[in-house]
Write an enzyme that holds these catalytic residues in place. Sequence first.
Site, mmCIF file in Angstrom:
data_model
loop_
_atom_site.group_PDB
_atom_site.id
_atom_site.type_symbol
_atom_site.label_atom_id
_atom_site.label_comp_id
_atom_site.label_asym_id
_atom_site.label_seq_id
_atom_site.Cartn_x
_atom_site.Cartn_y
_atom_site.Cartn_z
ATOM 1 N N HIS A 12 0.873 -1.176 0.000
ATOM 2 C CA HIS A 12 0.000 0.000 0.000
ATOM 3 C C HIS A 12 0.910 1.227 0.000
ATOM 4 O O HIS A 12 2.018 1.193 0.562
ATOM 5 C CB HIS A 12 -0.831 -0.062 1.290
ATOM 6 C CG HIS A 12 -1.923 0.947 1.402
ATOM 7 N ND1 HIS A 12 -1.679 2.256 1.719
ATOM 8 C CD2 HIS A 12 -3.264 0.831 1.263
ATOM 9 C CE1 HIS A 12 -2.827 2.907 1.787
ATOM 10 N NE2 HIS A 12 -3.810 2.070 1.501
ATOM 11 N N ASP A 63 3.427 -4.426 8.160
ATOM 12 C CA ASP A 63 2.181 -3.675 7.977
ATOM 13 C C ASP A 63 1.052 -4.698 8.113
ATOM 14 O O ASP A 63 0.799 -5.485 7.197
ATOM 15 C CB ASP A 63 2.199 -3.022 6.588
ATOM 16 C CG ASP A 63 0.851 -2.413 6.222
ATOM 17 O OD1 ASP A 63 -0.126 -2.627 6.957
ATOM 18 O OD2 ASP A 63 0.786 -1.753 5.173
ATOM 19 N N GLN A 103 -4.110 -5.508 7.205
ATOM 20 C CA GLN A 103 -5.101 -6.477 6.690
ATOM 21 C C GLN A 103 -4.978 -7.845 7.346
ATOM 22 O O GLN A 103 -5.661 -8.777 6.926
ATOM 23 C CB GLN A 103 -4.963 -6.622 5.166
ATOM 24 C CG GLN A 103 -5.158 -5.340 4.386
ATOM 25 C CD GLN A 103 -6.582 -4.778 4.461
ATOM 26 O OE1 GLN A 103 -7.515 -5.457 4.927
ATOM 27 N NE2 GLN A 103 -6.760 -3.543 4.036
ATOM 28 N N LYS A 126 -10.229 -0.749 10.775
ATOM 29 C CA LYS A 126 -10.453 -1.907 9.903
ATOM 30 C C LYS A 126 -10.815 -3.135 10.734
ATOM 31 O O LYS A 126 -10.926 -4.235 10.215
ATOM 32 C CB LYS A 126 -9.194 -2.195 9.084
ATOM 33 C CG LYS A 126 -8.838 -1.098 8.069
ATOM 34 C CD LYS A 126 -7.633 -1.492 7.253
ATOM 35 C CE LYS A 126 -6.977 -0.346 6.540
ATOM 36 N NZ LYS A 126 -7.729 0.201 5.411
ATOM 37 N N CYS A 178 -4.815 2.242 -3.675
ATOM 38 C CA CYS A 178 -3.585 2.853 -3.121
ATOM 39 C C CYS A 178 -2.374 1.952 -3.348
ATOM 40 O O CYS A 178 -1.484 1.862 -2.494
ATOM 41 C CB CYS A 178 -3.715 3.152 -1.631
ATOM 42 S SG CYS A 178 -4.993 4.342 -1.266
#
Length: 393
Positions: free
Chosen positions: A111, A187, A190, A213, A351
């Site tokens: 991203h 990261d 997700q 999220k 993104c």
Amino acid sequence: MNLEDCLADFQIPRYLHYMDSAATSLVPEPVIAAMNEYDRQYRANVGRGMHRLTRIATQRYQDAHELVSGFIGGKEGTTVFTKNTTEAINMVAAGLDWQPGDRIVTTGVEHHSNLLPWLRLRQKGIEVVILQPDEAGIFAIEAFEEAITANAKLVAVSHVSNVLGTVQPVREIAEICKAQGAYFLVDAAQSVPHFSVDAWRTGCDFLCFSGHKMLGPTGTGVLWIRDAAISPLMLGGGTVEDVTTEGYTLTSGYQRFEGGTPNISGAIGLGQAVKYLESLGMDGISKHEQKLTERLLTGLADIENVTIHGPQNTKNRIGVVSFTIGRIHPHEIAYLLDERAAILVRSGDHCCIPLMKHLGLENGTVRASLYLYNTSEEVDLLLEAIEEIARIA
Ligand SMILES: Cc1ncc(COP(=O)(O)O)c(C=O)c1O
């Protein structure tokens, strides 16, 4: 609590089918109630003063940190509240002591939030190496072995791709980083919302993710730090132990990184979101999403003119499913899905412009992203609507 029972907690109108949770998730009633309770009944600043409301608010704010660090197996590190994943990553980029010639290794599936902060460091003479995946978003571990050299200071990788849904082998990458003395940033925007992630056992030095999220409010995120010394992005109220006109001594713990009045109701909401996820059980959530993903992938594979971008089966992937239909623009497909079936999906580059270029997808993809509140019936509705659109492609 089981998954079916929790549907009533999400008060989005029933005729809407929300499949854009990779962008931001829905928020259940107990999270909204916890935030409202703070604003209505014990609103006060935190870490300041002695009156009863500030003591209650401070306790609940600290509890939220405890809940979140427990949720990610991060009690032994420092769990800092940020505004989102982007801020967490930028705090690491700004806080490490970079020297010209240091190397950063990252990937072409990232991203922009896990790419631009590193690209900017090129201005300081930092070398940025970007590894490219195969079509399904998979990397050969040897590529990391080769790129993570002795001068690698940081490796920054997304645990799960927000476009392809692919899960990266973070433990193996962590081993390589450890052997070479490189910091490892994951990261986890997700991953943490969808399956159980243990920050400590993952072997990373920094874990970054977004509260919004994972059933939490917008404006919440987390930077977990194992023990690396980074300097705080912002100094000010709350970050110091002592100050003279000559200088200051910073506090230890998360307070050092959270300058100024924080998003208190957001933090309390995030703590409640974590409690909610724990009451459902991350393994149950993950199994439910795997079942839905399998149904969706199998159905899509049977529709002519549809191309799935990412792994075609559920191995090492989550329910973030990108696809295209013939040459129809992804924005048009997303619009039609909404107009015809009230199905809400994301379209475009997500993104991730470099990944789109790498895959030759100039208009991007359509992305359906599933979460605990989606049902098999909704997946079937999505498949029916896609089939109808594919007929005109
Ligand atoms: C993998 C990944 N990283 C980073 C981000 C940025 O998250 P935020 O906008 O909450 O900072 C996202 C958001 O979609 C993401 O999916």
